[in-house]
Design an enzyme around this catalytic site. Structure first.
Site, PDB file in Angstrom:
ATOM      1  N   HIS A 106      27.996  14.918  73.305  1.00 37.50           N
ATOM      2  CA  HIS A 106      27.899  15.016  71.847  1.00 37.50           C
ATOM      3  C   HIS A 106      26.648  15.789  71.492  1.00 37.50           C
ATOM      4  CE1 HIS A 106      28.400  13.932  67.631  1.00 37.50           C
ATOM      5  NE2 HIS A 106      27.073  13.859  67.618  1.00 37.50           N
ATOM      6  N   ASP A 185      32.536   3.862  59.725  1.00 40.41           N
ATOM      7  CA  ASP A 185      31.594   4.985  59.782  1.00 40.41           C
ATOM      8  C   ASP A 185      32.097   6.159  58.958  1.00 40.41           C
ATOM      9  OD1 ASP A 185      29.368   6.635  60.786  1.00 40.41           O
ATOM     10  OD2 ASP A 185      31.046   7.773  61.609  1.00 40.41           O
ATOM     11  N   ARG A 192      26.960   8.601  52.676  1.00 43.10           N
ATOM     12  CA  ARG A 192      25.586   9.032  52.973  1.00 43.10           C
ATOM     13  C   ARG A 192      25.385  10.495  52.635  1.00 43.10           C
ATOM     14  NH1 ARG A 192      25.509   8.121  58.898  1.00 43.10           N
ATOM     15  NH2 ARG A 192      23.525   9.203  58.800  1.00 43.10           N
ATOM     16  N   SER A 207      26.099   5.669  63.671  1.00 49.16           N
ATOM     17  CA  SER A 207      27.272   6.467  63.304  1.00 49.16           C
ATOM     18  C   SER A 207      27.818   7.214  64.527  1.00 49.16           C
ATOM     19  CB  SER A 207      26.858   7.464  62.204  1.00 49.16           C
ATOM     20  OG  SER A 207      27.810   8.474  62.044  1.00 49.16           O
ATOM     21  N   LYS A 211      31.309   5.885  67.231  1.00 45.75           N
ATOM     22  CA  LYS A 211      32.496   6.694  67.525  1.00 45.75           C
ATOM     23  C   LYS A 211      32.618   6.958  69.024  1.00 45.75           C
ATOM     24  CE  LYS A 211      31.032   9.404  64.315  1.00 45.75           C
ATOM     25  NZ  LYS A 211      30.655  10.228  63.188  1.00 45.75           N
TER      26      LYS A 211
HETATM   27  N1  URA Z   1      26.938  13.014  62.981  1.00 47.40           N
HETATM   28  C1  URA Z   1      27.544  11.836  62.804  1.00 47.40           C
HETATM   29  O1  URA Z   1      28.655  11.605  63.278  1.00 47.40           O
HETATM   30  N2  URA Z   1      26.893  10.911  62.070  1.00 47.40           N
HETATM   31  C2  URA Z   1      25.676  11.114  61.531  1.00 47.40           C
HETATM   32  O2  URA Z   1      25.149  10.231  60.888  1.00 47.40           O
HETATM   33  C3  URA Z   1      25.059  12.355  61.735  1.00 47.40           C
HETATM   34  C4  URA Z   1      25.716  13.292  62.485  1.00 47.40           C
END
Ligand code: URA
Length: 449
Positions: A106, A185, A192, A207, A211
């Site tokens: 990621h 999320d 957000r 967040s 995932k």
């Molecule tokens: N990417 C995400 O999935 N969440 C965040 O809060 C910031 C970047």
């Protein structure tokens, strides 16, 4: 954000006459607890995430809580509990029946960051399953799915059965994350985004990691970007984010490491959807810009090590066509034609050097915003992107240039966009008479493991 919360003096739920009888907490109490700098209890966190997902807690209350967390911070146990609550809000995936080890990557996102494109097939070519559940671009950083959609026929939306089939076969899949993973999320991130509470370490870490953990990968390498084109402009904060996420991953049983990498200047020489596919294919063909190749190889080594394949040689797999073969298979498996010409923009504009010297600076944010203004990115989720739009960088920092030589080529279908794009781009570069000092590597540090 720097405050450390003290324990909540009244952690037990107090019956609230205005709450629906079935709800054990009142959102106002939870918000007040964090607003006043106290630690949220496990039960408070579990309840508010569940109640927000069910719609019992509204956006206005969740926004207030997100702002309280932004200002007051969270302790590690609170971040862990928040992550777990968001995982529980939806489904989890299970790759254990694949008969292959899974490894995932990621990136926190940056300008010209196309690394997933060469990396996924490179690691997949060693028999590792690489499920890259990705998103679309919003703002100045591009989205992996938008890039791949530049390939004629390629589709991001595939069923779970297709996903498993491709992982069993070519091994690497880049596709849209289903809405079932961590739906809390999904809701909270959108909130957000419009309440100035994105750049907050506990919220970003929970967040991203909710995932990734829900996705069920056995190992994960994080590419945490630092610099003008990244979420985290400051190295100390990026380090704290990386450490927080590495701890969350390892505590959840997912072997997690992080590379801290430079995002003060764009990655590679091409920024934009089809342009970045073009550059990724150059890397898969054994060439490409040194920084893209360096980062692809470093992340591949992390993933291969985590999969128990420390003897594998990713460099050789780029040079001998092994990774390219997997790329072609993975693109075809999702309907794409790896041999089809990529879309090009209808109009170009070239910026040339006005004097001899060296490219002394090239700011990632200025380039990212310029590319976005050319049409490569979107301002709202529902906007289309121009597949051919973007910027070619003919010089990188430290390279010599002579007056009149090309520095940048801008691409767009809508030439009325050039002026605003140039406004941003031209605020972000300079030519110097002295050769500037460069770091020589995009990798600043490695965390975890
Ligand atoms: N990417 C995400 O999935 N969440 C965040 O809060 C910031 C970047």
């Amino acid at each position: 954000m720097a405050h450390t919360p003290s324990p909540n003096p009244s952690p037990n739920p107090s019956p609230n006459p205005s709450s629906p009888a079935a709800e054990p907490f009142d959102a106002v109490d939870v918000i007040r607890t964090k607003r006043d700098g106290h630690r949220l209890t496990d039960d408070q966190i579990d309840w508010i995430i569940d109640a927000y997902t069910r719609g019992v807690v509204g956006d206005e209350q969740m926004a207030a809580l997100a702002m309280a967390i932004f200002i007051r911070g969270m302790e590690s146990p609170e971040i862990l509990r928040l992550t777990q609550a968001m995982i529980r809000s939806g489904e989890t995936m299970d790759f254990s029946g694949l008969g292959k080890i899974t490894a995932d990557k990621h990136s926190t996102g940056g300008v010209g960051d196309k690394i997933t494109l060469p990396l996924a097939p490179l690691v997949g070519s060693f028999g590792v399953a690489v499920p890259q559940l990705s998103g679309r671009g919003l703002g100045h950083t591009g989205g992996t799915l938008d890039k791949l959609e530049a390939i004629p026929g390629w589709r991001a939306d595939i069923s779970n059965d297709e996903l498993m089939e491709i992982l069993r076969g070519p091994g690497a899949v880049v596709c849209a994350a289903g809405s079932g993973l961590a739906p809390a999320d999904k809701k909270l991130y959108a909130l957000r985004d419009i309440t100035a509470t994105v750049d907050c370490i506990p919220l970003i870490a929970s967040s991203i990691m909710s995932k990734k953990i829900a996705e069920g990968t056995a190992s994960l390498v994080l590419d945490v970007k630092v610099g003008s084109g990244a979420f985290m402009k400051d190295e100390a904060l990026a380090r704290e984010l990386a450490t927080t996420m590495v701890t969350l991953g390892n505590d959840a049983g997912c072997a997690t490491t992080a590379l801290l990498t430079d995002m003060d200047t764009p990655l590679g020489r091409k920024v934009g959807n089809a342009l970045e596919v073009e550059e990724s294919v150059e890397v898969l063909a054994g060439g490409g810009p040194a920084d893209v190749r360096e980062l692809t190889l470093a992340l591949a080594r992390e993933m291969l090590d985590a999969a128990g394949l420390s003897d594998a040689d990713p460099q050789e797999a780029l040079d001998n066509g092994q990774a390219m073969d997997t790329w072609r298979e993975m693109i075809k498996a999702q309907g794409g034609d790896p041999d089809a010409p990529l879309p090009t923009a209808a109009h170009t504009h070239t910026v040339t050097a006005d004097k001899d010297g060296y490219l002394g600076s090239l700011d990632a944010l200025a380039v990212g915003v310029a590319s976005w203004r050319l049409g490569a990115g979107r301002a709202r989720k529902e906007d289309p992107v121009q597949l051919g739009a973007g910027i070619e960088l003919h010089r990188k920092i430290g390279e010599p240039v002579k007056a009149g030589e090309k520095l940048f080529t801008l691409h767009t279908d809508t030439p009325e966009r050039f002026d605003r794009a140039l406004e941003s781009l031209n605020s972000g570069w300079s030519i110097t008479s002295e050769e500037p000092q460069t770091r020589g590597s995009v990798i600043i540090d490695r965390i975890g493991g």
